[in-house]
Enzyme design. Structure first.
Site, PDB file in Angstrom:
ATOM      1  N   CYS A 178      13.154  15.790  42.477  1.00  0.00           N
ATOM      2  CA  CYS A 178      12.859  15.070  43.718  1.00  0.00           C
ATOM      3  C   CYS A 178      12.376  16.126  44.699  1.00  0.00           C
ATOM      4  CB  CYS A 178      14.122  14.389  44.253  1.00  0.00           C
ATOM      5  SG  CYS A 178      13.947  13.823  45.964  1.00  0.00           S
ATOM      6  N   ALA A 198       3.535  29.972  12.441  1.00  0.00           N
ATOM      7  CA  ALA A 198       4.573  30.669  13.214  1.00  0.00           C
ATOM      8  C   ALA A 198       5.736  31.118  12.337  1.00  0.00           C
ATOM      9  CB  ALA A 198       5.062  29.737  14.327  1.00  0.00           C
ATOM     10  N   HIS A 244       6.103  26.763  32.146  1.00  0.00           N
ATOM     11  CA  HIS A 244       5.522  25.481  32.554  1.00  0.00           C
ATOM     12  C   HIS A 244       6.563  24.386  32.768  1.00  0.00           C
ATOM     13  CE1 HIS A 244       1.392  26.803  30.742  1.00  0.00           C
ATOM     14  NE2 HIS A 244       1.640  27.350  31.904  1.00  0.00           N
ATOM     15  N   ASN A 298      -0.939  33.646  14.645  1.00  0.00           N
ATOM     16  CA  ASN A 298      -1.688  32.414  14.890  1.00  0.00           C
ATOM     17  C   ASN A 298      -2.626  32.223  13.695  1.00  0.00           C
ATOM     18  OD1 ASN A 298      -3.537  30.394  15.894  1.00  0.00           O
ATOM     19  ND2 ASN A 298      -2.962  30.970  17.982  1.00  0.00           N
ATOM     20  N   PRO A 299      -2.637  31.050  13.085  1.00  0.00           N
ATOM     21  CA  PRO A 299      -3.529  30.867  11.929  1.00  0.00           C
ATOM     22  C   PRO A 299      -5.003  31.038  12.296  1.00  0.00           C
ATOM     23  CG  PRO A 299      -2.275  28.841  12.383  1.00  0.00           C
ATOM     24  CD  PRO A 299      -1.812  29.875  13.364  1.00  0.00           C
ATOM     25  N   SER A 322      -3.253  29.398  22.457  1.00  0.00           N
ATOM     26  CA  SER A 322      -4.710  29.575  22.475  1.00  0.00           C
ATOM     27  C   SER A 322      -5.127  30.590  23.526  1.00  0.00           C
ATOM     28  CB  SER A 322      -5.398  28.229  22.732  1.00  0.00           C
ATOM     29  OG  SER A 322      -4.946  27.697  23.952  1.00  0.00           O
ATOM     30  N   ASP A 347       9.153  21.763  25.606  1.00  0.00           N
ATOM     31  CA  ASP A 347       9.905  20.864  24.717  1.00  0.00           C
ATOM     32  C   ASP A 347      11.361  21.267  24.487  1.00  0.00           C
ATOM     33  OD1 ASP A 347       9.706  22.983  22.845  1.00  0.00           O
ATOM     34  OD2 ASP A 347       7.879  22.137  21.977  1.00  0.00           O
TER      35      ASP A 347
HETATM   36  P1  OAD Z   1      -2.926  25.010  22.662  1.00  0.00           P
HETATM   37  O1  OAD Z   1      -2.882  23.622  22.115  1.00  0.00           O
HETATM   38  O2  OAD Z   1      -4.011  25.358  23.612  1.00  0.00           O
HETATM   39  O3  OAD Z   1      -3.019  26.050  21.466  1.00  0.00           O
HETATM   40  C1  OAD Z   1      -2.183  25.968  20.342  1.00  0.00           C
HETATM   41  C2  OAD Z   1      -2.408  27.191  19.483  1.00  0.00           C
HETATM   42  O4  OAD Z   1      -1.491  27.116  18.399  1.00  0.00           O
HETATM   43  C3  OAD Z   1      -3.808  27.318  18.876  1.00  0.00           C
HETATM   44  O5  OAD Z   1      -4.303  28.633  19.092  1.00  0.00           O
HETATM   45  C4  OAD Z   1      -3.578  27.071  17.378  1.00  0.00           C
HETATM   46  O6  OAD Z   1      -4.454  27.863  16.556  1.00  0.00           O
HETATM   47  C5  OAD Z   1      -2.147  27.530  17.222  1.00  0.00           C
HETATM   48  N1  OAD Z   1      -1.413  26.915  16.098  1.00  0.00           N
HETATM   49  C6  OAD Z   1      -1.556  25.686  15.552  1.00  0.00           C
HETATM   50  N2  OAD Z   1      -0.678  25.488  14.562  1.00  0.00           N
HETATM   51  C7  OAD Z   1       0.071  26.620  14.487  1.00  0.00           C
HETATM   52  C8  OAD Z   1       1.173  27.048  13.671  1.00  0.00           C
HETATM   53  N3  OAD Z   1       1.684  26.250  12.728  1.00  0.00           N
HETATM   54  N4  OAD Z   1       1.684  28.279  13.880  1.00  0.00           N
HETATM   55  C9  OAD Z   1       1.181  29.096  14.845  1.00  0.00           C
HETATM   56  N5  OAD Z   1       0.151  28.753  15.632  1.00  0.00           N
HETATM   57  C10 OAD Z   1      -0.395  27.540  15.467  1.00  0.00           C
HETATM   58  O7  OAD Z   1      -1.476  25.290  23.281  1.00  0.00           O
HETATM   59  P2  OAD Z   1      -1.002  26.383  24.350  1.00  0.00           P
HETATM   60  O8  OAD Z   1      -1.722  27.682  24.168  1.00  0.00           O
HETATM   61  O9  OAD Z   1       0.476  26.406  24.319  1.00  0.00           O
HETATM   62  O10 OAD Z   1       0.254  23.244  29.692  1.00  0.00           O
HETATM   63  O11 OAD Z   1      -1.474  25.714  25.684  1.00  0.00           O
HETATM   64  C11 OAD Z   1      -1.102  26.260  26.911  1.00  0.00           C
HETATM   65  C12 OAD Z   1      -0.834  25.178  27.901  1.00  0.00           C
HETATM   66  O12 OAD Z   1      -1.905  24.239  27.914  1.00  0.00           O
HETATM   67  C13 OAD Z   1       0.370  24.314  27.580  1.00  0.00           C
HETATM   68  O13 OAD Z   1       1.569  24.890  28.029  1.00  0.00           O
HETATM   69  C14 OAD Z   1       0.069  23.046  28.285  1.00  0.00           C
HETATM   70  C15 OAD Z   1      -1.387  22.909  27.940  1.00  0.00           C
HETATM   71  O14 OAD Z   1      -2.134  22.122  28.764  1.00  0.00           O
HETATM   72  C16 OAD Z   1       0.866  22.291  30.382  1.00  0.00           C
HETATM   73  O15 OAD Z   1       1.258  21.249  29.910  1.00  0.00           O
HETATM   74  C17 OAD Z   1       1.022  22.662  31.811  1.00  0.00           C
END
Ligand code: OAD
Length: 234
Positions: free
Chosen positions: A121, A223, A113, A205-206, A181, A98
């Site tokens: 292209c 965060a 990512h 992480n909560p 996650s 983002d």
């Molecule tokens: P996830 O959606 O798998 O995990 C988000 C994490 O953020 C979870 O462990 C939540 O507990 C935590 N969380 C939620 N609210 C929060 C807050 N306010 N402060 C801190 N933590 C919080 O997202 P990612 O681990 O980033 O890939 O997922 C990895 C990849 O999977 C992404 O980059 C994306 C996705 O598919 C692609 O798009 C290629």
């Protein structure tokens, strides 16, 4: 929890995931309200989906861009940018596409990512495209559909990018994971490198997850709250 003194560290890595942006209002992928509960990634985030229906995939990514542009970086993002100004050996290794870290002022950002703000292209390479809607959906040189420069499901990460991430993580003595996650590989393998090298490893992480065992220190807060607490003496 021992507070952090930046000057005690020779190299710091912040490893961020969707939870870092959640507090800004950008939805996560897997939690409640997560993007992959609303959409099937097979239809909007894979090369096969793009080959079959590029417009549908581009529409999905345009929606993502609109929703991100309505959000603003939060105090945690700004804190990381300020720490980078004070200590040059600070790197953000992010799974987020983002651009929120850069909007807050971080410069040393490795985007594992890819980015929502670049199009690609296959023949003529990558172009930046920062608007709410895509300036153009087809390559001006060859007319092929432009695809977002994002690592979709089934794609390989760029070896240059993963090598650079592995290098900085291998050399860091403080590794702070924020809001991921820890289930999507190869990114999910990076914390192990830091741990094996003996870096101080902290998770913010909560909620606990299957990667939490890697972290001797955990902060079960959002965060920005977690970061501000950890660096409150700076
Ligand atoms: P996830 O959606 O798998 O995990 C988000 C994490 O953020 C979870 O462990 C939540 O507990 C935590 N969380 C939620 N609210 C929060 C807050 N306010 N402060 C801190 N933590 C919080 O997202 P990612 O681990 O980033 O890939 O997922 C990895 C990849 O999977 C992404 O980059 C994306 C996705 O598919 C692609 O798009 C290629």
């Amino acid at each position: 929890m021992k507070l952090i003194r930046i000057s005690d560290h020779k190299s710091i890595v912040f490893f961020t995931g969707a939870g870092m942006s959640a507090e800004s209002g950008v939805p996560t992928y897997r939690g409640s309200g997560g993007i992959w509960h609303q959409y099937r990634w097979e239809e909007v985030a894979s090369q096969e989906a793009f080959d079959e229906n590029p417009e549908k995939v581009l529409n999905f990514h345009e929606l993502r861009r609109k929703s991100v542009l309505q959000c603003q970086p939060h105090p945690g993002h700004y804190l990381l940018a300020r720490i980078e100004q004070e200590c040059p050996r600070v790197t953000v290794v992010t799974q987020n596409i983002d651009g929120m870290h850069q909007r807050a002022g971080s410069r040393n950002v490795i985007e594992l990512h890819g980015s929502l703000w670049r199009l690609k292209c296959a023949i003529h390479g990558i172009s930046e495209d920062l608007g709410e809607t895509f300036k153009t959906r087809k390559c001006s040189d060859c007319g092929a559909w432009l695809r977002p420069d994002i690592v979709w499901f089934g794609d390989y990460l760029s070896p240059d990018v993963t090598d650079e991430a592995a290098r900085v993580i291998n050399n860091c003595d403080l590794f702070i994971s924020i809001g991921t996650s820890g289930v999507v590989y190869p990114a999910a393998g990076f914390p192990k490198i830091a741990k094996n090298r003996g870096a101080r490893c902290i998770e913010i992480n909560p909620e606990a997850n299957e990667a939490s065992y890697l972290y001797p220190e955990t902060i079960r807060e959002s965060a920005s709250k977690g970061l501000l607490r950890l660096f409150e003496n700076q």
